[in-house]
Design an enzyme around this catalytic site. Structure first.
Site, mmCIF file in Angstrom:
data_model
loop_
_atom_site.group_PDB
_atom_site.id
_atom_site.type_symbol
_atom_site.label_atom_id
_atom_site.label_comp_id
_atom_site.label_asym_id
_atom_site.label_seq_id
_atom_site.Cartn_x
_atom_site.Cartn_y
_atom_site.Cartn_z
ATOM 1 N N TYR A 144 0.852 -1.186 0.000
ATOM 2 C CA TYR A 144 0.000 0.000 0.000
ATOM 3 C C TYR A 144 0.886 1.233 0.000
ATOM 4 O O TYR A 144 1.829 1.313 0.794
ATOM 5 C CB TYR A 144 -0.899 -0.003 1.239
ATOM 6 C CG TYR A 144 -1.802 1.201 1.384
ATOM 7 C CD1 TYR A 144 -1.575 2.147 2.380
ATOM 8 C CD2 TYR A 144 -2.888 1.397 0.536
ATOM 9 C CE1 TYR A 144 -2.413 3.257 2.522
ATOM 10 C CE2 TYR A 144 -3.723 2.504 0.672
ATOM 11 C CZ TYR A 144 -3.474 3.429 1.669
ATOM 12 O OH TYR A 144 -4.297 4.534 1.801
ATOM 13 N N ASP A 238 9.325 2.831 -0.624
ATOM 14 C CA ASP A 238 8.284 3.505 0.156
ATOM 15 C C ASP A 238 8.565 3.213 1.628
ATOM 16 O O ASP A 238 8.204 2.152 2.139
ATOM 17 C CB ASP A 238 6.894 3.002 -0.254
ATOM 18 C CG ASP A 238 5.812 3.589 0.648
ATOM 19 O OD1 ASP A 238 4.624 3.333 0.377
ATOM 20 O OD2 ASP A 238 6.167 4.279 1.637
ATOM 21 N N LYS A 266 4.853 9.539 8.523
ATOM 22 C CA LYS A 266 4.650 9.086 9.896
ATOM 23 C C LYS A 266 5.727 9.643 10.852
ATOM 24 O O LYS A 266 5.663 10.800 11.250
ATOM 25 C CB LYS A 266 4.572 7.560 9.916
ATOM 26 C CG LYS A 266 3.371 7.037 9.065
ATOM 27 C CD LYS A 266 3.277 5.537 9.047
ATOM 28 C CE LYS A 266 2.291 5.049 8.002
ATOM 29 N NZ LYS A 266 0.904 5.008 8.460
HETATM 30 P P1 KE4 Z 1 -0.780 8.446 4.430
HETATM 31 O O1 KE4 Z 1 -1.323 9.086 3.179
HETATM 32 O O2 KE4 Z 1 -1.853 7.636 5.149
HETATM 33 O O3 KE4 Z 1 -0.056 9.405 5.363
HETATM 34 O O4 KE4 Z 1 0.354 7.401 3.981
HETATM 35 C C1 KE4 Z 1 0.034 6.415 3.029
HETATM 36 C C2 KE4 Z 1 1.002 5.249 3.162
HETATM 37 C C3 KE4 Z 1 2.031 5.133 2.253
HETATM 38 N N1 KE4 Z 1 2.925 4.115 2.331
HETATM 39 C C4 KE4 Z 1 2.834 3.179 3.308
HETATM 40 C C5 KE4 Z 1 3.836 2.071 3.355
HETATM 41 C C6 KE4 Z 1 1.784 3.253 4.261
HETATM 42 O O5 KE4 Z 1 1.680 2.293 5.217
HETATM 43 C C7 KE4 Z 1 0.860 4.311 4.201
HETATM 44 C C8 KE4 Z 1 -0.303 4.434 5.179
HETATM 45 N N2 KE4 Z 1 -0.373 3.427 6.195
HETATM 46 C C9 KE4 Z 1 -1.682 3.145 6.693
HETATM 47 C C10 KE4 Z 1 -1.603 1.958 7.657
HETATM 48 N N3 KE4 Z 1 -1.088 0.784 7.092
HETATM 49 C C11 KE4 Z 1 -2.282 4.338 7.368
HETATM 50 C C12 KE4 Z 1 -3.521 4.060 8.183
HETATM 51 C C13 KE4 Z 1 -4.777 4.502 7.492
HETATM 52 O O6 KE4 Z 1 -4.887 4.381 6.250
HETATM 53 O O7 KE4 Z 1 -5.676 4.976 8.234
#
Ligand code: KE4
Length: 419
Positions: A144, A238, A266
């Site tokens: 993801y 990523d 994060k």
């Molecule tokens: P954000 O757009 O949510 O800040 O980041 C996206 C993203 C990109 N790359 C990786 C490897 C990620 O894990 C994420 C977002 N992680 C999720 C949890 N696995 C965020 C939680 C959510 O979607 O509420």
């Protein structure tokens, strides 16, 4: 456990917010419970609207590596607020954070600050296409990279939780330029390069953490480095989860593999809306206003979020013992979960317990996990005031505040588990 207030708040929220949440995985859909509405957090604990004190292994999905509301971070953010929340103009603070990232992450010679991991990954892909002049990208099923259209193809995290790995609303054209490979299966990548001569980049979570945690098999990341170099494509790590998590230098440093571009999020924002993408200077020169690849943002690099990031990275850099503690506590937790017959994948303070027999080394392995048993695990932990991810396909995150007493209590609850 009293959840009356959370139930009422959830009902009210659903009147005004789709699903009552601002991010799908928070809705507890996969575990069939009412999401707990939080009121505040401190250290290793969350405090919900019903007054329950919950030991937190989600850590806001990664940012809270120092524990919640770290006093130094909160004080620095408070001071920054008093000087104004956002200027829409450059500040010295942004250069300071950019320098910290460049000094910490080996592959990064220049960096752009943005407001979310989605924005970081979306922008990195655009830079790779602009730099190479090619259109196609390779991603891995179950990984993801945020919710930009081209990356929402067979994605992990909340899509996998809802067992719908493709989103509606993504134009067919996007899906055609996103090629899918299998994590830890180098041959599946080679097959794509044999069939397509216009691959701009391979984007990978160097430690997959959105199908549950699946570490790279020995040689997998090195193989991606070799094949992308050979075909003139870029390798994009990523590291939104792994950056400053698996080591201060991230997974590239931990596994000693140098990508061309890195996405961060994060931890780098210390819990505030801040993310970043960066890489080799030659590649980053393509970004406007220097080059033809456009990327912009009203709140990019805003002084309050940047201050949270600077303070967080300063603490991590000046206290390397934090990573030793995270490793040791993660190992104790892993051992307790393995003793219950679970398959545990872990890298430092990032881990997932899979309810399945045998190893989990791929997306297919992860999909075989028993999500009903995972839901019972979730319920058991929550009944004992321990808050783990409401999905088998997410990770457990430890913080510097998860000390021996906290881990011991968690181990006791795991040992009492009958699933
Ligand atoms: P954000 O757009 O949510 O800040 O980041 C996206 C993203 C990109 N790359 C990786 C490897 C990620 O894990 C994420 C977002 N992680 C999720 C949890 N696995 C965020 C939680 C959510 O979607 O509420």
């Amino acid at each position: 456990m009293n959840t009356e207030k959370s139930r009422a708040l959830f009902e009210e929220a659903r009147k005004y917010i789709p699903g009552g949440v601002n991010s799908p995985v928070r809705a507890f859909g996969a575990v069939g419970q009412t999401p707990r509405f939080m009121e505040y957090a401190k250290g290793a604990y969350l405090y919900d609207a019903d007054g329950n004190k919950l030991l937190d292994y989600v850590g806001s999905w990664g940012p809270a590596i120092l524990g919640h509301a770290h006093p130094e971070v909160v004080e620095a953010v408070r001071d920054a607020c008093l000087r104004g929340l956002t200027f829409g103009a450059p500040t010295e603070l942004e250069t300071e954070l950019a320098k910290q990232i460049v000094e910490a992450v080996p592959a990064v010679e220049q960096v752009r600050l943005v407001s979310s991991g989605t924005e970081a990954c979306m922008s990195a892909i655009r830079v790779a296409r602009g730099y190479t002049g090619r259109e196609k990208i390779v991603k891995f099923r179950g990984c993801y990279h945020g919710h930009s259209d081209g990356l929402l193809v067979k994605a992990g995290s909340g899509l996998l939780t809802g067992s719908v790995p493709d989103s509606a609303g993504v134009p067919k054209g996007y899906a055609e330029t996103t090629l899918l490979a299998e994590f830890n299966d180098w041959g599946s990548v080679e097959a794509l390069f044999s069939a397509h001569s216009d691959i701009a980049a391979v984007m990978v979570e160097p430690v997959a953490a959105n199908m549950g945690v699946v570490p790279p098999e020995p040689g997998f990341l090195e193989g991606l480095r070799e094949i992308t170099k050979r075909h003139g494509a870029l390798l994009i790590f990523d590291e939104v989860i792994t950056g400053f998590r698996v080591s201060y230098g991230g997974a590239g440093s931990y596994y000693n593999v140098l990508p061309d571009l890195v996405c961060l999020g994060k931890i780098v924002g210390g819990g505030m809306p801040l993310a970043a993408y960066g890489g080799l200077r030659e590649i980053m020169q393509t970004v406007a206003p220097l080059g033809p690849v456009y990327q912009a943002g009203t709140l990019s690099g805003n002084p309050v979020a940047v201050t949270a990031g600077i303070t967080t990275l300063d603490i991590l850099k000046n206290h390397p013992e934090i990573y030793n503690q995270l490793e040791q506590m993660g190992a104790v937790l892993e051992q307790a979960l393995r003793a219950k017959g679970l398959t545990v994948n872990r890298v430092g303070s990032l881990l997932t317990a899979f309810f399945t027999d045998g190893p989990v080394r791929s997306y297919g392995d992860a999909l075989r996990a028993d999500t009903d048993r995972y839901a019972r695990f979730f319920a058991h932990m929550l009944e004992h005031d321990i808050y783990v991810a409401p999905s088998q396909f997410e990770a457990m995150f430890l913080s510097a505040d998860h000390g021996e007493d906290v881990i011991r209590r968690t181990v006791d609850v795991i040992e009492a588990m009958e699933l």
